[in-house]
Scaffold this motif. Structure first.
Motif, short mmCIF file in Angstrom:
data_model
loop_
_atom_site.label_atom_id
_atom_site.label_comp_id
_atom_site.label_asym_id
_atom_site.label_seq_id
_atom_site.Cartn_x
_atom_site.Cartn_y
_atom_site.Cartn_z
N PRO A 80 -46.27 -14.01 57.79
CA PRO A 80 -45.39 -12.87 57.20
C PRO A 80 -44.19 -12.70 58.36
CG PRO A 80 -47.56 -11.87 57.99
CD PRO A 80 -47.74 -13.30 57.86
N MET A 81 -44.56 -13.08 59.82
CA MET A 81 -43.58 -13.16 60.66
C MET A 81 -42.40 -14.11 60.60
SD MET A 81 -45.84 -12.03 64.07
CE MET A 81 -44.50 -12.58 65.19
N ALA A 82 -43.02 -15.40 60.03
CA ALA A 82 -42.09 -16.23 59.88
C ALA A 82 -41.36 -16.00 58.65
CB ALA A 82 -42.90 -17.77 59.44
N LEU A 83 -41.80 -15.52 57.51
CA LEU A 83 -40.87 -15.24 56.36
C LEU A 83 -40.01 -13.86 56.89
CD1 LEU A 83 -43.75 -14.85 53.66
CD2 LEU A 83 -42.02 -16.74 54.05
N ALA A 84 -40.20 -13.00 57.75
CA ALA A 84 -39.42 -12.07 58.14
C ALA A 84 -38.17 -12.46 58.91
CB ALA A 84 -40.08 -10.89 59.00
N ALA A 85 -38.48 -13.49 59.49
CA ALA A 85 -37.55 -14.25 60.44
C ALA A 85 -36.23 -14.85 59.75
CB ALA A 85 -38.18 -15.31 61.42
N PHE A 86 -36.88 -15.41 58.41
CA PHE A 86 -35.82 -16.15 57.62
C PHE A 86 -35.13 -14.84 56.84
CE2 PHE A 86 -38.86 -19.44 57.53
CZ PHE A 86 -37.84 -20.65 57.87
N VAL A 87 -35.62 -13.69 56.52
CA VAL A 87 -34.97 -12.48 55.76
C VAL A 87 -34.08 -11.99 56.91
CG1 VAL A 87 -35.61 -10.22 54.85
CG2 VAL A 87 -36.94 -12.05 54.37
N ARG A 88 -34.38 -11.97 58.18
CA ARG A 88 -33.58 -11.54 59.13
C ARG A 88 -32.33 -12.37 59.43
NH1 ARG A 88 -38.20 -9.99 62.02
NH2 ARG A 88 -37.62 -11.75 63.50
N GLY A 89 -32.00 -13.48 58.90
CA GLY A 89 -31.17 -14.40 59.20
C GLY A 89 -31.55 -15.02 60.45
N GLN A 90 -32.53 -15.21 60.94
CA GLN A 90 -32.96 -16.13 62.32
C GLN A 90 -33.68 -17.34 61.97
OE1 GLN A 90 -35.06 -12.96 63.96
NE2 GLN A 90 -33.65 -12.46 65.36
N PRO A 91 -33.20 -18.25 61.04
CA PRO A 91 -33.48 -19.41 60.33
C PRO A 91 -34.69 -20.40 61.67
CG PRO A 91 -31.37 -19.62 60.82
CD PRO A 91 -31.49 -18.49 60.83
N ALA A 92 -33.99 -20.33 63.03
CA ALA A 92 -34.54 -21.16 64.02
C ALA A 92 -35.95 -20.64 64.23
CB ALA A 92 -33.73 -21.14 64.95
N GLN A 93 -35.94 -19.47 64.27
CA GLN A 93 -37.37 -18.68 64.79
C GLN A 93 -38.02 -18.89 63.55
OE1 GLN A 93 -37.21 -14.49 66.21
NE2 GLN A 93 -39.38 -14.43 65.93
#
Length: 250
Positions: A80-93
């Motif tokens: 879920p942390m990985a999915l949240a990073a994409f949602v926040r616009g942080q694709p690298a993370q």
């Protein structure tokens, strides 16, 4: 033409939207705390198991079981942390965490499986093993591709771990007969791979956030190199010790 009650409808949903956002933030914060807690347990258990005397039912086995349980906790919270990073616009993370989840899932799967099926090489490399043998190189390729496209050295370097583990898995799948004591090498190789993932995540994401920015950038660059170098050294040392025991036993 808009109806008079349209504005009332929009206004009534605003508090619900804010409440859902707040709830999501609270849930994410809890997930992050659980992830950190599991990571701390994993680090302690990893070194406890690694330094403990190897004996059946001893500290090494018990600490190893705790370590694997903590790593499963990291997996459950990491996705879920990985999915949240994409949602926040942080694709690298997002790419980094997604790849780390796949890598850790693979090595957590292999480590106990090698011990459980040490008398049956065919069973060891069947089923889920083949699934991860396909999934991990795909994830490593995605990490490498995104790293090259954006100049992210961490993603570029870290991809080598997935390719190395994946190559070994396909070599096992294609191998006609296993080498003597294969299960031991598979076990400690997977555990070393787990350790690499744990320590890279700690250095690249955890430690870099609490250091001054100038130091954090250096940590980011060295985060994958340090653990990976130590893993190579540890593997060479263990392989040498393993070969010496084979020679003495022969």
């Amino acid at each position: 033409m808009a109806r008079p009650d349209d504005d009332d409808g929009d206004t009534s949903t605003a508090p619900d939207s804010i409440a859902m956002t707040d709830l999501a933030s609270i849930a994410y914060g809890l997930i992050v705390k659980l992830h950190i807690a599991a990571g701390c347990v994993a680090l302690i258990a990893f070194w406890t198991a690694g330094l403990a005397r190897k004996s059946r039912g001893g500290l090494h086995v018990k600490a190893g079981a705790i370590y694997l349980a903590a790593m499963r906790g990291i997996l459950l919270t990491g996705l879920p942390m990985a999915l949240a990073a994409f949602v926040r616009g942080q694709p690298a993370q997002g790419v980094f965490l997604s790849y780390l989840v796949v890598l850790v899932a693979t090595t957590v799967f292999i480590a106990p499986r090698a011990v459980r099926h040490k008398q049956d090489f065919a069973a060891f490399r069947s089923g889920g093993y083949r699934f991860y043998a396909v999934l991990l190189p795909m994830a490593a390729t995605a990490s490498l591709g995104y790293g090259l496209n954006t100049g992210n050295l961490l993603l570029i370097g870290f991809a080598s771990v997935g390719f190395t583990v994946g190559f070994g898995m396909w070599r096992n799948i294609r191998r006609a007969t296993p080498a003597a004591g294969w299960w031991l090498k598979e076990h400690y190789g997977a555990m070393i791979g787990n350790g690499v993932g744990t320590h890279i995540a700690f250095l690249a994401i955890g430690l870099s956030r609490v250091l001054p920015k100038d130091y954090a950038n250096t940590v980011q660059l060295l985060a994958w190199f340090g653990p990976l170098s130590l893993a190579v050294i540890a593997t060479v040392v263990l392989n040498r010790r393993y070969r010496q025991r084979q020679v003495l036993a022969a």
